[in-house]
Design an enzyme around this catalytic site. Structure first.
Site, PDB file in Angstrom:
ATOM      1  N   GLU A  27       1.119 -14.312 -25.724  1.00 14.53           N
ATOM      2  CA  GLU A  27       1.188 -15.767 -25.858  1.00 14.53           C
ATOM      3  C   GLU A  27      -0.091 -16.364 -26.436  1.00 14.53           C
ATOM      4  O   GLU A  27      -0.046 -17.220 -27.312  1.00 14.53           O
ATOM      5  CB  GLU A  27       1.474 -16.389 -24.481  1.00 14.53           C
ATOM      6  N   GLY A  84      18.756  -9.962 -13.637  1.00 11.87           N
ATOM      7  CA  GLY A  84      18.552  -9.544 -12.251  1.00 11.87           C
ATOM      8  C   GLY A  84      17.897  -8.187 -12.181  1.00 11.87           C
ATOM      9  O   GLY A  84      17.462  -7.750 -11.116  1.00 11.87           O
TER      10      GLY A  84
END
Length: 519
Positions: A256, A402
Site C-alpha cells: 500500500e 471465511g
C-alpha cells in the site's frame, strides 16, 4: 560428359561415441560410510559427535542405512552401542541377514581403529547425499518442464521450494512417531523453562505478549480493521519494537505505501517529530539535532522493507525464502492481504474469494516452511459501519473469505471508538476513548482471548502500551469536575501558624494553653 561429384567425408567427433568410461553413477562415498559406521560401533565418542548430523537416508548403500537406523535406535533408548548390541538390534528388526550378517559387521569394525576425524568424514557423506538430492530434484524439474499442462509459475515455486529444502536440511521430511515428537516437545519445554522471557517474537506490547508469549513460530496472525483504524501504524510499531529494541530481523512487505513513506513514519515515531514537519522539512535547529540523534537506533535495526506493488503470493514466498537464507529473518509482516494476487496462471481464474483463500493458505504454508510467524493485515467488510451500537468488529466481518479465519492461528481486530465519535468506552467506568484503541484477540488457536487497551498517538502514527498513568480517566475524575465544591478551596484550610504553631507567636498564646493549635 557426366561430372562425378567428389565424395566428401564429414569428420565425426569422438565425443559422440558413448563409452562405459563416460557413464555416470550417483555421487557416493561408500568407503567413508564403512569407516563412519565402523567407528560408531567401536567408540561411543564417535556416536556422540555425529548422531545429530546424519540420518539413515544420507547413506548410499542400503545395508548402511539399516545399520545406522539400528545404532540410532540404541542411542535413543540409552543402550550401549557395540558390535554385539547392534547385531542384536538388527536381528530384532529382521534386517541382520539383509545387511550381510554378523560377518559384515565384523568387517566394518576391522576397517577402523578409532573415531578420529569422524565428523569430517560424516560431512563428506552428507555432501554426497545433497548432490544426489540435487540430481533427483533437477530431473523432476526437467520432467515437469516438458509437461505442457504444468503451470510455469507453479513449476517455479515448486522448484524453488525443493531447492530451499535442500539448503535448510529438510530433504524428504517424512512423518514422525509420537515418541520422537514427545521428546522434541519436552526438550522445547525444558529450554523455555531455562530461558528468561518469551518463547516467541515479542510484539513490544506487554499485555499482548503475556497473552501470546510472543508471536509463535509457524503461526499465521491476521490483524484486521476498517480503513483509518491504524493497521499500518500498529504493525510498524510492532516492527520497530522487534527490530530496534530486540535486534530481531524483520521483513516488512508493503503493498500500500512506499518504503520511503514507511520509514518516514518510523522516523516520526522514533523522534517525536510530526509527519507534517518531516514532509515539509520545516524543522528548527534543535529538531534537526533531535532527528540526527534519535534515528541512529533505527539506522542499525535489522529491518528489511519491500514495497513491490501488486505482489503475488509466489513472489512473496520467493523473496521471503531469500531473506530467510541471507538475513535470518524471524518474522514477516504483510500490509495488506487483499492487495496481493494469487499470481501466475491463477490470475483471472476463479473468483476473488477463491483467490484470497489461495493467498491465506499459502501464507500459512510459508509460516510453516520457514518456521517463523507471518503477520498479515486484512480489511473488514462495510458491515461494521452499518451496525449499530459500539461497532466492535466480529469474525464474520472478515472481508471476501471465511478461509482467512480458517487458516489463521490468531485473528485480531483494531477498534478505535474515537474514530466513530464515540467518547466513552462501553465499560462500567465509562472511560474516555480519546487517544486509546482496543486490540481484540477474537481467535487464538493455542491460547485465550482478550480485549487489550493500547495508547494511540495519532500525530505520530504510533501505538504504545497503555499504562495506568497514561489513561485520561486518571485525570478526568470527580475531583476535577467538582468546580462548585468547596472541599479543596484553600480558604477553608487553616494557615501554617494555625495548624502547627510558631515560636514567634508563643507570646500571643495564653500561658499553659494550646488554644493556638486547632488539633
Amino acid at each position: 560428359m557426366e561430372k562425378v561429384q567428389p565424395h566428401i567425408e564429414y569428420p565425426t567427433r569422438k565425443s559422440q561415441v558413448i563409452s562405459l568410461e563416460k557413464g555416470k553413477i550417483p555421487p557416493q562415498a561408500i568407503d567413508l560410510e564403512e569407516v563412519v559406521i565402523g567407528a560408531m560401533m567401536i567408540d561411543k565418542k564417535g556416536v556422540d559427535e555425529i548422531i545429530d548430523l546424519l540420518n539413515p537416508e544420507v547413506f548410499y548403500k542400503e545395508a548402511h542405512q539399516h545399520i545406522f537406523a539400528a545404532i540410532y535406535q540404541l542411542f535413543k533408548s540409552g543402550q550401549p552401542i557395540d558390535l554385539l548390541t547392534v547385531s542384536a538390534q538388527l536381528k530384532r528388526e529382521g534386517n541382520l541377514e539383509t545387511i550381510g550378517g554378523e560377518y559384515y559387521l565384523i568387517q566394518l569394525t576391522q576397517k577402523v581403529s578409532s573415531s578420529a576425524h569422524i565428523e569430517f568424514h560424516a560431512r563428506i557423506i552428507l555432501q554426497k547425499f545433497i548432490q544426489r538430492s540435487l540430481i533427483k530434484i533437477s530431473n523432476e524439474i526437467i520432467e515437469d518442464s516438458y509437461n505442457e499442462s504444468t503451470d510455469v509459475f507453479d513449476l517455479l515455486d515448486s522448484a524453488e521450494s525443493k531447492l530451499y529444502e535442500v539448503t535448510q536440511g529438510n530433504i524428504k521430511r517424512s512423518s514422525e512417531t509420537a515418541q520422537n515428537l514427545v521428546i522434541q516437545a519436552k526438550k522445547k519445554i525444558q529450554e523455555m523453562a531455562n530461558k528468561e522471557g518469551l518463547s516467541g517474537v515479542p510484539s513490544g506490547f506487554d499485555k499482548l505478549d503475556k497473552l501470546t508469549s510472543g508471536w509463535q513460530p509457524s503461526d499465521l496472525v491476521i490483524i484486521a480493521a476498517r480503513p483509518g483504524m491504524g493497521k499500518t501504524a500498529l504493525t510498524l510499531s510492532m516492527a520497530r519494537n522487534i527490530a530496534v529494541q530486540h535486534n530481531i530481523p524483520v521483513a516488512f512487505f508493503s503493498l500500500e505505501m512506499s518504503s520511503v513513506q514507511l520509514i518516514t513514519r518510523l522516523i516520526s515515531s522514533e523522534t517525536g517529530l510530526s509527519s507534517e514537519k518531516l514532509r515539509t522539512g520545516n524543522l528548527e535547529k534543535h529538531e534537526w539535532e533531535q532527528l540526527n540523534v534519535k534515528v541512529q537506533g533505527l539506522e542499525k535495526a535489522p529491518l528489511y522493507i519491500d514495497d513491490s506493488p501488486s505482489l503475488s503470493i509466489f513472489d512473496l514466498r520467493a523473496k521471503a525464502r531469500r531473506l530467510s537464507s541471507k538475513h535470518g529473518i524471524k518474522i514477516i509482516f504483510v500490509d495488506y492481504l487483499q492487495l496481493m494476487t494469487a499470481g501466475g496462471g491463477q490470475k483471472g481464474g476463479g473468483n476473488r474469494e477463491q483467490e484470497i483463500s489461495t493467498i491465506s493458505r499459502n501464507l500459512k504454508a510459508l509460516a510453516k516452511e520457514l518456521d517463523i510467524p507471518v503477520v498479515a493485515l486484512s480489511q473488514l467488510s462495510r458491515a461494521v459501519e452499518t451496525r449499530g451500537g459500539t461497532k466492535r468488529p466480529l469474525l464474520s466481518d472478515l472481508r471476501e473469505s471465511g478461509a482467512i479465519e480458517q487458516d489463521a492461528d490468531i485473528v485480531s481486530f483494531i477498534y478505535r471508538p474515537e474514530y466513530y465519535k464515540i467518547d466513552e468506552w462501553d465499560d462500567d467506568d465509562k472511560t474516555p476513548t480519546e487517544g486509546q484503541a482496543e486490540f481484540i484477540v477474537a481467535k487464538h488457536r493455542n491460547g485465550g482471548l482478550d480485549e487489550i487497551r493500547l495508547k494511540f498517538i495519532g500525530k505520530l502514527g504510533k501505538f504504545e502500551n497503555l499504562d495506568s498513568f497514561d489513561s485520561p480517566y486518571e485525570f478526568h475524575s470527580r475531583m476535577n469536575d467538582a468546580a462548585n465544591d468547596n472541599t479543596f478551596k484553600t480558604e477553608n484550610f487553616p494557615s501554617a501558624n494555625e495548624a502547627f504553631g510558631s515560636a514567634l507567636n508563643d507570646d500571643l498564646s495564653p500561658e499553659g494553653t494550646d488554644d493556638g493549635i486547632p488539633f
